[in-house]
Design an enzyme around this catalytic site. Structure first.
Site, PDB file in Angstrom:
ATOM      1  CG  HIS B  65     -42.936 -33.868 -38.048  1.00 42.35           C
ATOM      2  ND1 HIS B  65     -42.912 -34.944 -38.809  1.00 42.35           N
ATOM      3  CD2 HIS B  65     -41.179 -33.665 -38.526  1.00 42.35           C
ATOM      4  CE1 HIS B  65     -42.278 -36.039 -39.143  1.00 42.35           C
ATOM      5  NE2 HIS B  65     -41.024 -34.581 -38.718  1.00 42.35           N
ATOM      6  CG  ASP B  67     -47.447 -30.145 -38.578  1.00 40.05           C
ATOM      7  OD1 ASP B  67     -45.841 -30.985 -38.349  1.00 40.05           O
ATOM      8  OD2 ASP B  67     -47.967 -31.139 -38.800  1.00 40.05           O
ATOM      9  CG  HIS B 143     -44.904 -39.354 -37.737  1.00 46.90           C
ATOM     10  ND1 HIS B 143     -45.426 -39.831 -38.919  1.00 46.90           N
ATOM     11  CD2 HIS B 143     -44.123 -37.881 -37.825  1.00 46.90           C
ATOM     12  CE1 HIS B 143     -45.436 -38.610 -39.844  1.00 46.90           C
ATOM     13  NE2 HIS B 143     -45.532 -37.285 -38.985  1.00 46.90           N
TER      14      HIS B 143
END
Lengths: 304, 304
Positions: B65, B67, B143
Site C-alpha cells: 500500500h 503509505d 491485511h
C-alpha cells in the site's frame, strides 16, 4: 478576469534538503488547479497550502527525473481515496506512459477514476490542453532526458460593455454576450455599429511559462515573448557554469538572460542545487541582469 | 552490546495530514541501519533526523500500500546520487519484485549499485535476514493485501570473562574468544572446566517487533513472546471497531491486548487514521490495558 496565480509547492532539486521540497507547483486559474511537476511530498504541500484536491483538472509533468515525478503515485492514490470520479488527464513527454503503467494497472480495481495519459510533443511547441479559458502549450527544453516546459496562456478576455453607447444605439441586453465576444451590431435601420464603439477592450490576457529543467537555451526567447511570469530553473551560480553545462542545467545569470531576451514581465527562479542553503546569492546574480526577479520558496504564491 | 534503537520517521496512515508522515522507521543496531517501510517523504525524514544513508544495510517493506512504499523510489534514487556502490537488499512480500522492476530497469544505467529483491514468505514466520549480530524474522499479518511484519532479534550476546577465575585455572588469553562464545576449557592435566565457571552470562538479547498493518490477530502472541519492544498499528479507537474490521486494521485496545497476551516489555502504537489530530485518546485507550505504551511521533527515538 478571475484568479490566476502560481503556488510553489517545492523548488529544490534532486538531493533532499531541509530547505526545500523537490519541484512541484500548482497553477490556479479561476476554479481550476493544474499541477505542474510532482516531486515527492507534493500532496503534503497541497494539503499544507489548503489547495483542494477536488479542483485539480490535470497534471503536467516536465520530465521523468525523480525530483519531478516521484510524488505522482501518492497524489493519484490520495485523489482516489478522497473520492474522485472524474477522469484525470496527465501530460508528460515520452516515457510518462511507461512510468504510469504499473500504477494504473495495480490500482485499476480500487482507484475509482480513470487516468488519461497524454504523451506530449517535447520536440516542438504545440498546444496540448485547451479549455474555455486557457491554452497550455509545450515548450521544448534541453535536458538529459526528454523534457518539456509548459506555457499557460489565458484566452483573449471578453470586452467590456459601454452601457451609455449601447443605450444610445438601442442595443438590446440580449445582444451583450455577442458584443463581449467581439460582434458588431446592426441597427433596425441597417446601420452597422462596430464593436469598438459599443465596448472597451478587456484586460490583456495573462500568461505563465514554466521552464524546468533545461540547459541555457536562447531559442526559448521567441516562445516566451511578453509572458507575464516566467519560472526558469537556476540550479547553479555562474561560478559553476561548467557543472551547469555538464548536467544540462542553467545558472541564475542564464535564467535572467532568457527573461531579458524574451521581454517577460517578471521572473521567478528555482530548482536550487542542494549546495545552496541560502538562495540570496542566486537571486542577486539574476537581479543584476533582470531586476524583476524573485526567488521561489515553498508556500510562495505569485499573483498574475 | 551496542546501540539498538528505533527511529520513527513517519507514523501516519494513507491520507496525508499535517500531523504525520506516512509510515517509515529505521532500526539502528550498532553501525547498521535497517529501513522498515518507506512511505513518501522517508528520505526527507532520514535527513532531518541526521541518519546517514551510507549506513543503510537493507530495506524491509511490510506491504505494497502506497503509505508504506511510495518513498522507496526516491530513497533508492538518492542513495545512488550519494555514491552508493554496495548492493542493497530489499525485502517484501509477494509483489515487491513487480513494484521495483520498473525502477530497477529504468535506473540500471546510472544508479551505481545493485538492488537485490527478496520476496519473503508472508504466510509463515521464517528468518529472512541474518548477520553476525541480528536475525530478522517475518511475522505473518492479516491485511487486505499480502503483508508481513518483521522481528529484529539480537543474537545471543557474548559471555563476560571472569578474569580471576581464568587466571586461577591458567586459561591463556588466546582462548578468551572461544570462552566468550561458550566453549569449556581443558587444563594441561586434562580437567574440563565448564564455561560457566570461567565466564558470566552476557546481557539478555534485545528484540523489536514491527506489526503494521494488520487486523486483530491473536495468533501473533506466541511469535511476539517477551520481545523488548513491540510496534503495533492502532489505526482507530474502539468506537470504530466495525471500521477497523472492515479495513483489516486494529484499534488501540486491540494493539494493547496483543502486547499484554505476548508479555512484551513495551508497546509503541502508530499508523493513526487521519481523523485523529490528537493521538492522546488512542494512547489512553491502549494504556488502560497495557500501561507500558507510548504513542509514536515523528522524530521519536526508542532505545532498547
Amino acid at each position: 478576469m478571475g484568479d490566476f496565480r502560481v503556488h510553489i509547492l517545492g523548488c529544490g532539486s534532486a538531493l533532499p534538503t531541509m530547505q526545500h521540497y523537490p519541484t512541484a507547483q500548482v497553477v490556479e486559474l479561476r476554479d481550476k488547479l493544474f499541477v505542474v511537476d510532482c516531486g515527492e511530498g507534493a500532496q503534503r504541500q497541497l494539503r499544507r497550502q489548503r489547495l483542494d484536491f477536488g479542483r485539480i483538472v490535470g497534471v503536467f509533468i516536465s520530465h521523468l527525473h525523480g525530483d519531478h515525478c516521484y510524488g505522482l503515485y501518492g497524489l493519484l492514490s490520495t485523489m482516489g481515496m478522497l473520492g474522485r470520479r472524474r477522469v484525470l488527464p496527465v501530460y508528460g513527454p515520452r516515457g510518462i506512459d511507461k512510468f504510469l503503467a504499473p500504477f494504473i494497472e495495480e490500482s485499476r480495481s480500487y482507484l475509482g477514476y480513470d487516468i488519461e495519459v497524454h504523451v506530449v510533443d517535447d520536440r516542438t511547441s504545440s498546444v496540448c490542453y485547451e479549455d474555455r479559458s486557457v491554452t497550455v502549450t509545450t515548450l521544448p527544453l534541453e535536458h538529459r532526458t526528454p523534457c518539456t516546459g509548459y506555457l499557460f496562456r489565458e484566452k483573449v478576455t471578453e470586452r467590456h460593455i459601454d452601457r451609455a453607447s449601447c443605450d444610445f444605439y438601442g442595443v438590446p441586453r440580449s445582444y451583450y454576450t455577442a458584443l463581449r465576444e467581439g460582434a458588431d451590431f446592426t441597427t433596425d435601420e441597417g446601420k452597422v455599429i462596430p464593436c469598438e464603439r459599443l465596448t472597451r477592450q478587456g484586460k490583456t490576457p495573462r500568461s505563465y511559462a514554466y521552464c524546468s529543467d533545461t540547459a541555457y537555451l536562447p531559442s526559448l526567447g521567441p516562445l516566451l515573448r511578453d509572458v507575464s511570469l516566467l519560472y526558469h530553473e537556476a540550479t547553479f551560480l555562474s561560478d559553476r557554469l561548467a557543472r551547469a553545462k555538464e548536467t544540462a542545467h542553467s545558472t541564475a545569470e542564464q535564467a535572467a538572460r532568457i527573461a531579458q531576451a524574451a521581454g517577460v514581465e517578471r521572473l521567478v527562479i528555482g530548482h536550487y542545487s542542494a549546495r545552496y542553503i541560502d538562495t540570496q546569492p542566486l537571486l542577486e546574480e539574476a537581479q543584476a541582469i533582470f531586476p524583476e526577479t524573485v526567488a521561489a520558496d515553498e508556500g510562495m504564491i505569485l499573483e498574475l
